[in-house]
Every structure is written in C-alpha cells, then in structure tokens.
Write a protein that holds these residues in place. Structure first.
Motif, PDB file in Angstrom:
ATOM      1  N   VAL A   1       0.831  -1.199   0.000  1.00  8.86           N
ATOM      2  CA  VAL A   1       0.000   0.000   0.000  1.00  8.86           C
ATOM      3  C   VAL A   1       0.868   1.253   0.000  1.00  8.86           C
ATOM      4  O   VAL A   1       1.656   1.471   0.924  1.00  8.86           O
ATOM      5  N   THR A   2       0.728   2.080  -1.030  1.00 10.12           N
ATOM      6  CA  THR A   2       1.439   3.352  -1.133  1.00 10.12           C
ATOM      7  C   THR A   2       0.426   4.415  -1.545  1.00 10.12           C
ATOM      8  O   THR A   2       0.288   4.717  -2.727  1.00 10.12           O
ATOM      9  N   VAL A   3      -0.266   4.968  -0.565  1.00 12.40           N
ATOM     10  CA  VAL A   3      -1.334   5.936  -0.812  1.00 12.40           C
ATOM     11  C   VAL A   3      -1.117   7.150   0.094  1.00 12.40           C
ATOM     12  O   VAL A   3      -0.330   7.094   1.043  1.00 12.40           O
ATOM     13  N   PRO A   4      -1.792   8.276  -0.172  1.00 11.71           N
ATOM     14  CA  PRO A   4      -1.698   9.429   0.733  1.00 11.71           C
ATOM     15  C   PRO A   4      -2.099   9.063   2.158  1.00 11.71           C
ATOM     16  O   PRO A   4      -2.868   8.132   2.399  1.00 11.71           O
ATOM     17  N   HIS A   5      -1.594   9.831   3.116  1.00 13.95           N
ATOM     18  CA  HIS A   5      -1.785   9.502   4.526  1.00 13.95           C
ATOM     19  C   HIS A   5      -3.247   9.332   4.908  1.00 13.95           C
ATOM     20  O   HIS A   5      -3.588   8.463   5.720  1.00 13.95           O
ATOM     21  N   SER A   6      -4.120  10.154   4.354  1.00 19.65           N
ATOM     22  CA  SER A   6      -5.533  10.094   4.732  1.00 19.65           C
ATOM     23  C   SER A   6      -6.193   8.782   4.321  1.00 19.65           C
ATOM     24  O   SER A   6      -7.231   8.411   4.873  1.00 19.65           O
ATOM     25  N   GLU A   7      -5.601   8.068   3.373  1.00 20.15           N
ATOM     26  CA  GLU A   7      -6.203   6.835   2.870  1.00 20.15           C
ATOM     27  C   GLU A   7      -5.660   5.577   3.552  1.00 20.15           C
ATOM     28  O   GLU A   7      -6.204   4.487   3.363  1.00 20.15           O
ATOM     29  N   HIS A   8      -4.601   5.709   4.338  1.00 17.27           N
ATOM     30  CA  HIS A   8      -3.979   4.532   4.947  1.00 17.27           C
ATOM     31  C   HIS A   8      -4.964   3.741   5.795  1.00 17.27           C
ATOM     32  O   HIS A   8      -5.094   2.524   5.645  1.00 17.27           O
ATOM     33  N   PHE A   9      -5.622   4.428   6.719  1.00 20.64           N
ATOM     34  CA  PHE A   9      -6.474   3.721   7.672  1.00 20.64           C
ATOM     35  C   PHE A   9      -7.651   3.023   6.997  1.00 20.64           C
ATOM     36  O   PHE A   9      -7.861   1.821   7.224  1.00 20.64           O
ATOM     37  N   PRO A  10      -8.435   3.702   6.156  1.00 22.00           N
ATOM     38  CA  PRO A  10      -9.549   2.978   5.523  1.00 22.00           C
ATOM     39  C   PRO A  10      -9.098   1.837   4.618  1.00 22.00           C
ATOM     40  O   PRO A  10      -9.746   0.787   4.571  1.00 22.00           O
ATOM     41  N   VAL A  11      -7.990   2.005   3.903  1.00 18.64           N
ATOM     42  CA  VAL A  11      -7.495   0.927   3.042  1.00 18.64           C
ATOM     43  C   VAL A  11      -7.066  -0.272   3.878  1.00 18.64           C
ATOM     44  O   VAL A  11      -7.419  -1.418   3.583  1.00 18.64           O
TER      45      VAL A  11
END
Length: 340
Positions: free
Chosen positions: A77-87
């Motif tokens: 997973v390499t996504v913006p910080h705001s997306e880490h938790f839901p992903v």
C-alpha cells in the motif's frame, strides 16, 4: 534418485499493489515482482491503466473491485496519509496481510485499532521503513552499547526543496500533518529502535512555516523537538525541514564511553576523546535496501513473533508523533481562547 531429499520451495506470495501509479509505488513495483507475483493493482489515477497493461496485471479503480475479483495474500500500500487507515482496515477485514508506506497510522487511536484488527485476523501489518534495513543503521544498533550509557543525541534531517510542497502533501485533509508526520516519522522510528522505552519521551516542540500557505493549512515546513526520557536521563534534539540550504541527514549519540555518528553511507564509533574506533561504510544503491526490506517482510508474513514486535514498535512511534500534534493543538486552542 532414491534417498535424495526433495527440497520444498515456498510458493511465491500473491500481491495486490494499491496506489502503484504514484512515485513510491512505481519505485517499489519492479522490486516487489522479484519476490512475489503481482496479481492486480488498484489506483484511480489516469496513468494507472496503461502502467498495469505494461506490467501485465489487471487494474482496478477501487479496492472493493479488486477484493471481489482477485485472490491475493498481501497488499503493498502506497497511498496518501488520509487513505492509509480505511485501506488497511478494509484489507484486514478481508483477511489480507498489509505491507505499507509510513506512517503505520496517523493517530494512536487508529494505530491501536489496526493492531486489534491485525491480531483478530491473524495477519501482519508491516511498515516500509528503509533505515531499519540500511547497513550503517544496522551497525549503529548493533554497536550502540560500545559507547556506554547514552546521555545525549542530536538528529537532523533536511531536504533543500526550493518551492512549497505540492500535490497531496500540500493538502491538510490528505497529508494529515506536515514534515513531522512525513519526514520525521523515519527519525522517530530510528530513535525508538535505538532507545526502546515503555512510554514515549517528553517532548517540547517548535513548528515553523516558511510559506504562508502552509501556515494557513497548518502544515509545518520545519519542526524542532527537544526530547527527554525520564527513566534513563537521556535527552536530545531532533530537527526536520523541507527547505534547508542543503540536503543532509546526521545522527550523533553521545555516551559515557564514546560517541556514535551516522550519516548516509557511513557510521563511525568514537572514543571519549574523539578518536575513531571503527567505521562502517556502505555505498550500495538504495534499491538494494528496498529489495532487502520487501523480501524480508514477504518472508515473514506469517511470523507471529516478528509481527508482534513490529506492531509494538510502530505503536510507540505513532504515540510519540500523535502526542506532539495533540499538544500543539491544545496550545493553539488556549491561544485562541485568550485572544477571544
């Protein structure tokens, strides 16, 4: 032949890459393929579909689509910080291992929830932190005891970017923090590994903004920390910025019997008087460290003992950073109340 022992090889893990069309994702993709079979990718960016076609795996705009159509063991997973938790919560709910960019989580509450989900699902959540696999930082960890009792450290990490942050790092909603969460996460993780403590250190912080637009968005361009560890008497300073006059990283630890200096490519042990005692250098490419890190995590997906240690170390790092931000928020609210 009869009597010969047949060597069993472990099957290559099947990996879904999430956020693969971004800078970090495209860097990791060819290295992941060396140790795993990439069976799908998730990224809504326009460049994602042709990139997936070029690499020969199916592309999906959403994680939900991939979970319905792809059978995989782990997700990178390499996504913006705001997306880490839901992903990550969605992946763990479907029983998948996670190997992710930092931060492990943005807040202590999120971190504890991820740990709970990981333990309930019997799955790993590993954070991609390259310094833990860098030979000079490994030398530092293995030889720290040779300088006696550490009593002071200083750690500086600076970029020399000529312009304000752009992209998702310039958005408060997506970045969730400035240089402390982004660049500083690496340093606080290093310090947590060198100086393991049951509780986060006491921290006094200063947040500085070079650009007015970053001040307006509450995204610090520079952070300076003074840290103290009451149980051991250790203290130290940490400074991180994006707009220094030069790019630099330097860690110095002073101990009762010597000193330890670490910079990119070199670590040096010194006597009390400053005489160099031992030097470890490494001039290999960054990709070698990344390769070692990803192969290690893929090889330890089902290692519950290693998993537990990693989760606890990441919780310590997240607690430290979250505590600093919460203290800053309380100070800002008090100031607003006085001015009202």
């Amino acid at each position: 032949m009869p009597g010969d022992r047949v060597k069993k090889t472990r099957p290559r893990p099947r990996v879904l890459v999430v956020g693969f069309a971004g800078h970090q994702g495209t860097e990791y993709l060819p290295i992941v393929r060396e140790s795993a079979d990439v069976v799908g990718g998730v990224d809504p960016a326009p460049a994602a579909s042709p990139l997936a076609d070029a690499w020969g795996f199916p592309h999906y705009d959403t994680l939900g689509q991939a979970l319905e159509n792809v059978d995989f063991d782990a997700a990178v997973v390499t996504v913006p910080h705001s997306e880490h938790f839901p992903v990550c919560t969605q992946l763990l709910a479907h029983g998948r291992h996670v190997i992710k960019e930092k931060p492990f989580a943005v807040t202590e509450r999120e971190a504890r929830h991820l740990i709970h989900l990981a333990q309930r699902a019997d799955r790993s959540v590993f954070t991609l932190l390259q310094r833990n696999f860098d030979p000079v930082f490994r030398f530092a960890r293995e030889n720290l005891a040779r300088i006696g009792t550490p009593y002071w450290f200083s750690y500086d990490y600076h970029f020399n970017l000529a312009h304000p942050s752009t992209g998702w790092r310039a958005s408060r909603e997506r970045a969730r923090g400035g240089v402390l969460l982004d660049m500083g996460y690496h340093l606080i993780d290093v310090l947590s590994g060198l100086f393991p403590e049951p509780e986060p250190p006491r921290v006094h912080s200063a947040f500085v903004h070079q650009y007015q637009e970053m001040r307006d968005r509450r995204l610090e361009d520079l952070v300076s920390l003074m840290c103290s560890y009451p149980s051991t008497g250790l203290a130290g300073s940490l400074r991180v910025s994006r707009h220094n006059y030069e790019k630099v990283e330097h860690l110095c630890v002073l101990g009762t019997e010597g000193a330890l200096n670490v910079a990119p490519g070199v670590a040096v042990l010194h006597s009390v008087g400053g005489l160099p005692l031992e030097r470890r250098t490494w001039d290999g490419p960054k990709t070698d460290v990344v390769r070692s890190m990803i192969a290690h995590y893929l090889g330890h997906l089902d290692d519950r003992y290693y998993r537990q240690g990693h989760l606890q170390s990441q919780l310590t790092t997240v607690r430290t950073i979250d505590g600093i931000y919460r203290d800053r928020s309380r100070e800002r609210n008090k100031l607003a109340d006085r001015c009202a």
